[in-house]
Design a protein around this motif. Structure first.
Motif, PDB file in Angstrom:
ATOM      1  N   PHE A 232       0.843  -1.191   0.000  1.00 10.77           N
ATOM      2  CA  PHE A 232       0.000   0.000   0.000  1.00 10.77           C
ATOM      3  C   PHE A 232       0.877   1.239   0.000  1.00 10.77           C
ATOM      4  N   SER A 233       0.393   2.295  -0.644  1.00 15.64           N
ATOM      5  CA  SER A 233       1.078   3.584  -0.586  1.00 15.64           C
ATOM      6  C   SER A 233       0.185   4.548   0.174  1.00 15.64           C
ATOM      7  N   GLN A 234       0.793   5.440   0.919  1.00 23.05           N
ATOM      8  CA  GLN A 234       0.050   6.420   1.698  1.00 23.05           C
ATOM      9  C   GLN A 234      -0.309   7.574   0.790  1.00 23.05           C
ATOM     10  N   ASP A 235      -1.589   7.925   0.737  1.00 24.86           N
ATOM     11  CA  ASP A 235      -2.064   9.037  -0.087  1.00 24.86           C
ATOM     12  C   ASP A 235      -2.769  10.012   0.847  1.00 24.86           C
ATOM     13  N   GLY A 236      -2.026  10.927   1.410  1.00 22.49           N
ATOM     14  CA  GLY A 236      -2.596  11.827   2.403  1.00 22.49           C
ATOM     15  C   GLY A 236      -2.532  11.192   3.781  1.00 22.49           C
ATOM     16  N   GLN A 237      -3.234  11.797   4.732  1.00 26.44           N
ATOM     17  CA  GLN A 237      -3.139  11.331   6.116  1.00 26.44           C
ATOM     18  C   GLN A 237      -3.971  10.075   6.364  1.00 26.44           C
ATOM     19  N   TYR A 238      -5.127   9.946   5.716  1.00 27.71           N
ATOM     20  CA  TYR A 238      -6.034   8.849   6.043  1.00 27.71           C
ATOM     21  C   TYR A 238      -6.307   7.900   4.892  1.00 27.71           C
ATOM     22  N   SER A 239      -5.778   8.170   3.727  1.00 28.54           N
ATOM     23  CA  SER A 239      -6.091   7.376   2.550  1.00 28.54           C
ATOM     24  C   SER A 239      -4.900   6.521   2.135  1.00 28.54           C
ATOM     25  N   ARG A 240      -5.184   5.270   1.758  1.00 26.84           N
ATOM     26  CA  ARG A 240      -4.140   4.371   1.261  1.00 26.84           C
ATOM     27  C   ARG A 240      -4.592   3.812  -0.083  1.00 26.84           C
ATOM     28  N   ASP A 241      -3.639   3.643  -0.973  1.00 27.07           N
ATOM     29  CA  ASP A 241      -3.907   3.041  -2.279  1.00 27.07           C
ATOM     30  C   ASP A 241      -3.179   1.714  -2.356  1.00 27.07           C
ATOM     31  N   LYS A 242      -3.859   0.692  -2.859  1.00 25.37           N
ATOM     32  CA  LYS A 242      -3.227  -0.616  -3.006  1.00 25.37           C
ATOM     33  C   LYS A 242      -2.304  -0.588  -4.225  1.00 25.37           C
ATOM     34  N   LEU A 243      -1.086  -1.055  -4.043  1.00 22.09           N
ATOM     35  CA  LEU A 243      -0.128  -1.153  -5.141  1.00 22.09           C
ATOM     36  C   LEU A 243      -0.359  -2.472  -5.863  1.00 22.09           C
ATOM     37  N   GLU A 244      -0.412  -2.428  -7.178  1.00 23.27           N
ATOM     38  CA  GLU A 244      -0.660  -3.643  -7.944  1.00 23.27           C
ATOM     39  C   GLU A 244       0.465  -3.937  -8.933  1.00 23.27           C
ATOM     40  N   SER A 245       1.618  -3.341  -8.721  1.00 20.19           N
ATOM     41  CA  SER A 245       2.766  -3.559  -9.598  1.00 20.19           C
ATOM     42  C   SER A 245       3.286  -4.986  -9.427  1.00 20.19           C
ATOM     43  N   LEU A 246       3.605  -5.628 -10.525  1.00 12.20           N
ATOM     44  CA  LEU A 246       4.227  -6.943 -10.468  1.00 12.20           C
ATOM     45  C   LEU A 246       5.723  -6.772 -10.257  1.00 12.20           C
ATOM     46  N   VAL A 247       6.320  -7.700  -9.525  1.00 11.20           N
ATOM     47  CA  VAL A 247       7.755  -7.664  -9.258  1.00 11.20           C
ATOM     48  C   VAL A 247       8.355  -8.975  -9.727  1.00 11.20           C
ATOM     49  N   SER A 248       9.352  -8.886 -10.604  1.00  7.07           N
ATOM     50  CA  SER A 248      10.042 -10.094 -11.065  1.00  7.07           C
ATOM     51  C   SER A 248      11.278 -10.316 -10.205  1.00  7.07           C
ATOM     52  N   PHE A 249      11.582 -11.594  -9.935  1.00  8.41           N
ATOM     53  CA  PHE A 249      12.743 -11.915  -9.119  1.00  8.41           C
ATOM     54  C   PHE A 249      13.211 -13.317  -9.465  1.00  8.41           C
ATOM     55  N   PRO A 250      14.514 -13.562  -9.391  1.00 10.00           N
ATOM     56  CA  PRO A 250      15.032 -14.905  -9.647  1.00 10.00           C
ATOM     57  C   PRO A 250      14.858 -15.786  -8.416  1.00 10.00           C
ATOM     58  N   LEU A 251      14.573 -17.052  -8.626  1.00 10.39           N
ATOM     59  CA  LEU A 251      14.506 -17.990  -7.510  1.00 10.39           C
ATOM     60  C   LEU A 251      15.894 -18.448  -7.092  1.00 10.39           C
ATOM     61  N   LEU A 252      16.840 -18.411  -8.010  1.00 13.75           N
ATOM     62  CA  LEU A 252      18.232 -18.760  -7.727  1.00 13.75           C
ATOM     63  C   LEU A 252      19.137 -17.698  -8.336  1.00 13.75           C
ATOM     64  N   GLY A 253      20.289 -17.488  -7.725  1.00 10.96           N
ATOM     65  CA  GLY A 253      21.297 -16.621  -8.328  1.00 10.96           C
ATOM     66  C   GLY A 253      21.083 -15.137  -8.144  1.00 10.96           C
ATOM     67  N   LEU A 254      20.337 -14.718  -7.128  1.00  7.29           N
ATOM     68  CA  LEU A 254      20.169 -13.293  -6.859  1.00  7.29           C
ATOM     69  C   LEU A 254      21.478 -12.748  -6.276  1.00  7.29           C
ATOM     70  N   ASP A 255      22.130 -11.858  -6.996  1.00  4.26           N
ATOM     71  CA  ASP A 255      23.408 -11.297  -6.555  1.00  4.26           C
ATOM     72  C   ASP A 255      23.153 -10.104  -5.654  1.00  4.26           C
ATOM     73  N   LEU A 256      23.405 -10.258  -4.378  1.00  2.00           N
ATOM     74  CA  LEU A 256      23.205  -9.183  -3.411  1.00  2.00           C
ATOM     75  C   LEU A 256      24.492  -8.441  -3.067  1.00  2.00           C
ATOM     76  N   SER A 257      25.589  -8.815  -3.692  1.00  4.12           N
ATOM     77  CA  SER A 257      26.878  -8.211  -3.353  1.00  4.12           C
ATOM     78  C   SER A 257      26.913  -6.684  -3.493  1.00  4.12           C
ATOM     79  N   PRO A 258      26.184  -6.056  -4.448  1.00  4.08           N
ATOM     80  CA  PRO A 258      26.236  -4.586  -4.508  1.00  4.08           C
ATOM     81  C   PRO A 258      25.630  -3.896  -3.290  1.00  4.08           C
TER      82      PRO A 258
END
Length: 101
Positions: free
Chosen positions: A58-84
């Motif tokens: 959810f993102s905060q939109d003002g003091q009392y309103s929230r909007d649901k985020l519906e963005s898709l996120v892609s991610f690898p199941l193996l080999g995620l390089d976190l070194s940076p």
């Protein structure tokens, strides 16, 4: 958004980018003995063998309103390089984390 799914790497890059704190979020400097605007940076100290990522739905939109985020996120199941994003003494053997969804 309309440009396809976001990558987990892009989100990690945004999360670990330096952020200058606002006038309302000043930090008390023990050296200057006063409140100053500071730069905050998030980073990983070490990398776990298994990584669980909790994404904000959810993102905060003002003091009392929230909007649901519906963005898709892609991610690898193996080999995620976190070194940076690691600032600690080192990585787990192999330097890779296995993601859990």
């Amino acid at each position: 958004g309309g440009g396809g799914p976001l990558s987990l790497e892009r989100l990690l890059q945004a999360f670990t980018s330096p952020e200058v704190l606002s006038e309302n979020d000043t930090w008390y400097s023990p050296f200057c003995k006063e409140h100053v605007r500071a730069t905050k940076t998030m980073a990983l100290w070490t990398v776990p063998t298994h990584l669980v990522v909790h994404l904000k739905r959810f993102s905060q939109d003002g003091q009392y309103s929230r909007d649901k985020l519906e963005s898709l996120v892609s991610f690898p199941l193996l080999g995620l390089d976190l070194s940076p994003y690691v600032r600690g003494p080192g990585l787990v053997p192999g330097g890779w984390a296995r993601a859990a969804a």
